[in-house]
Design a protein around this motif. Sequence first.
Motif, PDB file in Angstrom:
ATOM      1  N   GLN A  75     -10.193  19.317  10.773  1.00 33.22           N
ATOM      2  CA  GLN A  75      -9.139  18.563  10.090  1.00 33.22           C
ATOM      3  C   GLN A  75      -9.755  17.252   9.641  1.00 33.22           C
ATOM      4  OE1 GLN A  75      -5.981  19.642   9.532  1.00 33.22           O
ATOM      5  NE2 GLN A  75      -6.436  21.571  10.572  1.00 33.22           N
ATOM      6  N   VAL A 112     -12.708  17.773  14.830  1.00 32.43           N
ATOM      7  CA  VAL A 112     -13.246  19.131  14.894  1.00 32.43           C
ATOM      8  C   VAL A 112     -12.863  19.727  16.244  1.00 32.43           C
ATOM      9  CG1 VAL A 112     -15.317  20.574  14.800  1.00 32.43           C
ATOM     10  CG2 VAL A 112     -15.207  18.486  13.439  1.00 32.43           C
ATOM     11  N   THR A 113     -12.231  20.891  16.209  1.00 30.33           N
ATOM     12  CA  THR A 113     -11.906  21.597  17.447  1.00 30.33           C
ATOM     13  C   THR A 113     -12.774  22.856  17.531  1.00 30.33           C
ATOM     14  OG1 THR A 113      -9.646  20.794  17.303  1.00 30.33           O
ATOM     15  CG2 THR A 113     -10.026  22.645  18.798  1.00 30.33           C
ATOM     16  N   THR A 152     -12.802  24.332  25.477  1.00 28.68           N
ATOM     17  CA  THR A 152     -12.360  23.756  24.203  1.00 28.68           C
ATOM     18  C   THR A 152     -12.925  22.351  24.067  1.00 28.68           C
ATOM     19  OG1 THR A 152     -10.309  25.004  24.424  1.00 28.68           O
ATOM     20  CG2 THR A 152     -10.334  23.242  22.784  1.00 28.68           C
ATOM     21  N   TYR A 170     -14.421  29.838  17.876  1.00 29.12           N
ATOM     22  CA  TYR A 170     -13.343  29.387  16.982  1.00 29.12           C
ATOM     23  C   TYR A 170     -13.658  27.949  16.600  1.00 29.12           C
ATOM     24  CZ  TYR A 170      -8.850  27.257  15.725  1.00 29.12           C
ATOM     25  OH  TYR A 170      -7.862  26.552  15.098  1.00 29.12           O
ATOM     26  N   LYS A 180     -20.274  26.064  13.809  1.00 34.75           N
ATOM     27  CA  LYS A 180     -19.470  27.267  13.578  1.00 34.75           C
ATOM     28  C   LYS A 180     -20.131  28.489  14.200  1.00 34.75           C
ATOM     29  CE  LYS A 180     -16.956  29.717   9.960  1.00 34.75           C
ATOM     30  NZ  LYS A 180     -15.689  29.710  10.652  1.00 34.75           N
ATOM     31  N   ASP A 223     -12.109  24.661  13.999  1.00 37.82           N
ATOM     32  CA  ASP A 223     -11.153  24.145  13.024  1.00 37.82           C
ATOM     33  C   ASP A 223     -11.553  22.709  12.691  1.00 37.82           C
ATOM     34  OD1 ASP A 223      -8.500  24.003  11.596  1.00 37.82           O
ATOM     35  OD2 ASP A 223      -8.217  22.403  13.075  1.00 37.82           O
TER      36      ASP A 223
END
Lengths: 116, 140
Positions: B125, B134-135, B73, B121, B116, B123
């Motif tokens: 914000q 950005v995760t 992650t 995955y 992406k 995400d």
Amino acid sequence: MTVNDIKELLNANVLCCEDYLSNVVHTACGSDMMSDVLAFVKDQSVLITGLCNPQVIRTAEMMDITCIVFVRGKIPDSTTIDLAIERNIPVLSTSRKMFEACGILYSKGLSGGKEN
Amino acid sequence: MTDAIKLEYTVCNDDFTRAGEASSDIKDKLKKMGVAPEIIRKVVIAMYEGEINMVIHANGGKITVTITTDKITMVLSDKGPGIENIELAMQEGYSTAPDNIRSLGFGAGMGLPNMKKYSDYMDVQTQLGTGTTVTMQVNL
């Protein structure tokens, strides 16, 4: 095709990492836009570019690119070359223009690889 | 791997020459851990694009990478201007980068789309005037 074959075909100078001239190259990518290079992963690829800065080496590093060819006789600065040496990526410089360099390598069997 | 490994990086403000150092370090570490080359490539390309974005748009930021048994992650956070239109920013070819960035080989509008593409995955914000986080996750 080996890195040495590319050197011979393009009459290029080797700027660093001569020890890797026997490495094998299967595909090629010609671009000055690094994000376009990053969009398509290829296997054992040569990057042909007219862009001359350390991010070319970084891009090649992230993509596991086998060798970089700078066209139009461009010689990168020492920061760029030092980075290539640190990451063990052979760098060549040819006086050929981008279109010619790509055409010569394509005609000798290098492909653009598959889209993914 | 029994415990999660956590690594933190600071991405320097406006130092284009050094952009990519964090991704390069992660690449070496994952290699030493024996992670498969195609997984490493996904992680480092996604993270490198993120690093470049932070330098171009946000005056740098921080990256935290957490490695667990099943995934990697990456959390990239900055205190930059935020993204005005995230839908547009996700489109290939859309860019707000200045011309001088294009002359450096970036700003083709492929940054977020590439992030992406290479992550399993993602995400984003973002808040205007506050910053963006950005995760991204890549499965092992």
